[in-house]
Design a protein around this motif. Structure first.
Motif, short mmCIF file in Angstrom:
data_model
loop_
_atom_site.label_atom_id
_atom_site.label_comp_id
_atom_site.label_asym_id
_atom_site.label_seq_id
_atom_site.Cartn_x
_atom_site.Cartn_y
_atom_site.Cartn_z
N ALA A 199 0.97 -1.06 -0.06
CA ALA A 199 0.04 0.02 0.05
C ALA A 199 0.77 1.21 -0.01
O ALA A 199 1.71 1.36 1.18
N SER A 256 -8.02 12.24 -4.53
CA SER A 256 -8.59 10.92 -3.61
C SER A 256 -8.73 9.79 -4.57
O SER A 256 -10.02 9.91 -5.27
N ARG A 257 -8.17 8.99 -4.72
CA ARG A 257 -8.64 7.65 -5.61
C ARG A 257 -7.61 6.40 -4.92
O ARG A 257 -6.73 6.54 -4.62
N VAL A 258 -8.22 5.12 -5.54
CA VAL A 258 -7.62 3.97 -5.28
C VAL A 258 -7.40 3.17 -6.42
O VAL A 258 -8.07 2.87 -7.32
N LYS A 313 -11.46 -2.52 -3.54
CA LYS A 313 -11.02 -0.96 -2.91
C LYS A 313 -12.31 -0.46 -2.52
O LYS A 313 -12.09 0.23 -1.46
N ARG A 352 -12.55 0.19 1.70
CA ARG A 352 -12.72 1.43 2.10
C ARG A 352 -13.71 1.90 2.69
O ARG A 352 -13.87 2.38 4.11
N TRP A 401 -9.63 6.87 6.81
CA TRP A 401 -9.09 6.38 5.55
C TRP A 401 -8.16 7.66 4.97
O TRP A 401 -8.51 8.67 4.72
N LYS A 419 -4.14 10.00 -3.11
CA LYS A 419 -4.07 8.91 -4.07
C LYS A 419 -3.56 7.44 -3.12
O LYS A 419 -2.53 7.45 -2.60
N VAL A 420 -4.10 6.44 -3.29
CA VAL A 420 -3.84 5.17 -2.59
C VAL A 420 -3.37 3.99 -3.84
O VAL A 420 -4.27 3.74 -4.64
N THR A 421 -2.45 3.60 -3.96
CA THR A 421 -2.09 2.48 -4.87
C THR A 421 -1.70 1.33 -4.16
O THR A 421 -0.77 1.21 -3.16
N VAL A 447 -3.26 -0.78 3.99
CA VAL A 447 -3.62 0.64 4.07
C VAL A 447 -3.51 1.25 5.54
O VAL A 447 -2.97 2.20 5.44
#
Length: 503
Positions: free
Chosen positions: A23, A30-32, A46, A50, A60, A64-66, A89
């Motif tokens: 993570a 803000s996106r995953v 995802k 969340r 949360w 951006k969360v990769t 995460v």
């Protein structure tokens, strides 16, 4: 940029591979993003994760969360990675420490409110984790009965994501794994229930002693299904390794019993003749799932009314009967499932199937076409063929006490012990496992013993495969009679089993 890791398991068949879940938290919108060949169900993780994190009272991360699942070239299927993704995460966001995540396998699906749902394949997943050197695993509480079967691995259960968070913060404990269930194995019908049919009973004993395939032919109501259902009661109990392998297949299938999860009795699988090829041998979209033949691994596959099965369904069993496993290739990968079973076929002699043959209204062509649905190559792989006759007087059979399964099983186990002792240096346990070249070279019988087989081959009445199977039956008959080598009488009896036709 904060990065954290967690670990889960991907399953290809019953073989598992440890997956590293990374993570990475970055800036921007803000996106995953989820990478690493996820399937449709995993891509939805995802959103599930969340919602579960927020509804569990945890923050949360913004931006951006990769999420990366490695190895990236291995297809990932299912929702069992949810718990690992959530833990990675939360650790990257600083909500929980990452110290306990090291060398810990996480399995489980998350509900939107933070509950942890069970997933299929927990047992093979934990077996793969143990083989990879991991010491600890966290699974859904409802899967602990299955996880308890794995020795050498510290397993704990959680019912909500909040329980995992509390454990990672040293503010709570995992639900301990229960002691493995020691319930009695399920009862198998007794052979003493079968009235008459001495030839079929003897063939069933020979099949059990050598692991041979069997064809039962006769009119309705003569006991074909009764005999087939009693075969598991004659077979030896599964070893610990076999039990875990069979249980792992049933875990993937989702058919394990919470009361007695470990399968110790050879399974009995009897699919309906309308079954599809995919359901019979395994298949489906994405990564193929196990079929009926794999659920019957180390047990019995019973095809009742076999002439009602379509030809392509029956012919799909040819290679499996020889190799003891099925290999299924799909776009997302190839899998192998074990499928070493005993095949029992049962059929009526004709479509009208009257109680008495003299009442049959079918022409010879109709009878031949009906029985011809069992192809020659498949029939050549069936070792024993028996014709069952209608009972003429029940009272005559009731006066005699038929042998019970316990009595017959004692002889079967003694014969199996002799075979296992003979083949121990090669690693085979039953006569049906022995390759033909070994029988013809290292365990060659003298010419007077095999004279009947030579004549049958010379006249074209027997194929080379059929001759090898006759030799295996002869060795089984010798084991049942406690003789060191097959005699000409044993070879003649084996050939007689092969020459009995259903017509």
């Amino acid at each position: 940029m904060p990065i954290a890791k967690a670990w889960s398991v991907a399953l290809l068949g019953i073989e598992g591979r440890v997956i590293e879940i990374e993570a990475d938290l970055g800036g921007g919108l803000s996106r995953v993003t989820l990478v690493g060949l996820p399937d449709a169900g995993l891509r939805e993780a995802k959103d599930r994760v969340r919602s579960a994190v927020r509804n569990s009272g945890q923050p949360w991360p913004d931006g951006k969360v990769t999420l990366g699942l490695s190895p990236a070239n291995l297809p990932k299927v299912g929702s069992g990675y949810d718990l690992g993704i959530a833990a990675a995460v939360l650790a990257a966001n600083g909500a929980v420490p990452a110290t306990k995540l090291l060398r810990t396998i996480l399995l489980g699906e998350l509900a939107l409110d933070g509950r942890i749902r069970p997933v299929r394949g927990v047992l093979p997943g934990l077996l793969a984790a143990r083989a990879a050197g991991y010491q600890r695993a966290v699974v859904p509480s409802e899967s602990l009965f299955e996880a308890a079967l794995v020795d050498g691995l510290e397993v704990g259960g959680v019912s909500r994501l909040a329980d995992l968070v509390a454990w990672l913060k040293d503010e709570g404990e995992l639900e301990p794994s229960p002691e493995p269930s020691r319930t009695e194995p399920p009862e198998v019908p007794d052979l003493a229930d079968v009235v008459g049919q001495p030839e079929a009973r003897w063939a069933l004993e020979v099949a059990a002693a050598g692991g041979h395939h069997l064809l039962l032919t006769g009119p309705p109501g003569v006991g074909k299904t009764m005999l087939a259902k009693r075969l598991p009661g004659l077979l030896p109990a599964l070893s610990q390794e076999e039990s875990l392998q069979v249980t792992a297949i049933h875990s993937l299938d989702g058919s394990l019993s919470k009361a007695a999860p470990l399968v110790t009795v050879p399974p009995f699988v009897a699919p309906h003749h309308s079954i599809t090829v995919a359901a019979l041998v395994g298949g489906g979209s994405g990564i193929a799932t196990p079929g009926a033949i794999s659920r019957a691994h180390r047990g019995v596959l019973f095809l009742d009314e076999v002439c009602e099965f379509s030809g392509h369904r029956l012919d799909s069993l040819r290679t499996v009967l020889e190799e003891g496993e099925v290999r299924i290739s799909r776009v997302k990968g190839s899998v192998r499932y074990p499928a070493r079973f005993q095949l029992i076929l049962a059929t009526n002699p004709c479509p009208c199937a009257p109680p008495r043959e003299t009442d049959c209204i079918c022409s010879p062509i109709v009878r031949r076409r009906y029985l011809g649905r069992i192809s020659g190559p498949l029939l050549d792989r069936v070792d024993l063929r028996v014709r069952l006759r209608p009972l003429t007087a029940i009272s005559a059979h009731e006066s005699a006490t038929p042998e019970s399964s316990a009595d017959v099983r004692a002889r079967v186990l003694a014969a199996r012990d002799r075979a296992a002792h003979r083949w121990r240096t090669h690693g085979w346990r039953a006569n049906s496992d022995v390759p033909g070249p070994v029988l013809r070279r290292e365990f060659l019988l003298p010419p007077p013993t095999t004279a009947l087989l030579d004549r049958a081959l010379d006249r074209g009445l027997l194929t080379a495969r059929g001759a090898d199977r006759c030799l295996r039956i002869a060795w089984t008959l010798a084991d049942l009679s406690a003789t060191p080598h097959p005699t000409p009488d044993h070879v003649a009896a084996a050939l007689d089993f092969r020459e009995r036709t259903a017509a």
